[in-house]
Design an enzyme around this catalytic site. Structure first.
Site, PDB file in Angstrom:
ATOM      1  CD  GLU A 119     -30.022   3.301   0.683  1.00  0.00           C
ATOM      2  OE1 GLU A 119     -29.858   4.576   1.009  1.00  0.00           O
ATOM      3  OE2 GLU A 119     -29.161   2.402   0.308  1.00  0.00           O
ATOM      4  CB  THR A 179     -32.746   7.309   0.898  1.00  0.00           C
ATOM      5  OG1 THR A 179     -32.000   6.701   1.875  1.00  0.00           O
ATOM      6  CG2 THR A 179     -32.241   7.846  -0.578  1.00  0.00           C
ATOM      7  CG  ASN A 189     -33.268   1.022   4.272  1.00  0.00           C
ATOM      8  OD1 ASN A 189     -32.897   0.859   3.034  1.00  0.00           O
ATOM      9  ND2 ASN A 189     -33.157   0.033   5.170  1.00  0.00           N
TER      10      ASN A 189
END
Length: 291
Positions: free
Chosen positions: A237, A189, A191
């Protein structure tokens, strides 16, 4: 503030355009930051969009110029007449469009009646459009207001918020270093640091990510505190489906539309249970965004 540039704001812009015609100029005057940040800093509301997003949305809505006013204490202490004198000197307006509840000048002493009287003296016409109502997904009619949109987002109702915005709600921010757990779980992911933008209800959303390169990807967006890991603070995320690039570098901008609510934030007994739930989330996101 024109925060959100929602259907109500767009109605004001449309009336201004109609008043001046296709050859006229429509100028929006707004503040950055909000005057509340100067007068009552502890009462500042979270923003629906950044100032850059707001300018882009206003131009897309048909505005020729966005004039940003800086609300210093001295500026906000002006009388209503002094404030309008500045506008007339700068723009020589033929028309001014405002909402019925518009207040301006020191102690909010100016109102629409004052504005109309001033306009008769200075040669401009004042227009007060009727409040724009929006229809939610279930057909309910509600006022198109920033405050209503914030309440909807606080409940995760992103589809209803989109009904009042006229487009999906979009988060924008800088990609920063996170806990880097996603890649270990097979779901890397980005952030996202959203600054002072509003944080929607904790949970998982389906949406679309927009990169500066112009590429777009279906995205799974997780907003919350990561309770399985007992993290402190809220994170946002973003996992890009079918993306084969590197998410481990930081400092780049990312825009993410939140199109659908998937599920609420949950606590899992094990990392394995979390990984299984994330796999189901991705399937659900793909289905929602492909339908």
């Amino acid at each position: 503030m024109f925060d959100g540039v929602h259907l109500g704001h767009q109605g004001i812009i449309d009336q201004g355009r109609q008043a001046v015609g296709p050859g006229g100029r429509v100028v929006v005057m707004t503040f950055e930051p909000s005057p509340v940040a100067v007068l009552a800093p502890n009462q500042v509301l979270p923003r629906l969009m950044t100032s850059e997003q707001r300018t882009r949305a206003l131009v897309d809505a048909g505005v020729n110029e966005v004039q940003v006013l800086v609300p210093t204490k001295e500026f906000l202490q002006q009388s209503p007449g002094a404030f309008l004198d500045q506008i007339v000197a700068a723009h020589t307006p033929q028309h001014i469009v405002e909402g019925e509840d518009f207040r301006f000048g020191c102690n909010r002493e100016g109102d629409v009646a004052f504005l109309r009287e001033f306009g008769r003296e200075r040669g401009f016409e004042v227009h007060v459009p009727e409040e724009i109502m929006g229809s939610l997904v279930d057909g309910t009619s509600v006022p198109a207001r920033s405050s209503v949109i914030r309440k909807l987002l606080a409940k995760g109702r992103v589809r209803d918020a989109a009904c009042l915005l006229g487009r999906p709600w979009q988060l924008e921010g800088e990609v920063v270093r996170g806990n880097q757990r996603g890649r270990d779980l097979g779901c890397p992911t980005a952030n996202l640091d959203i600054g002072n933008l509003m944080t929607p209800a904790a949970g998982v959303y389906a949406g679309q990510a927009h990169l500066d390169s112009g590429q777009t990807y279906i995205a799974a967006i997780s907003v919350g505190t990561n309770p399985t890991f007992q993290d402190k603070g809220t994170s946002c995320e973003v996992h890009l489906l079918s993306f084969d690039g590197d998410l481990d570098h930081y400092g780049w901008r990312l825009k993410v539309n939140l199109n659908h609510w998937v599920r609420e934030q949950l606590v899992f007994d094990s990392v394995e249970d979390l990984a299984e739930a994330m796999a189901r989330d991705l399937e659900r996101v793909q289905l929602l965004m492909s339908g």
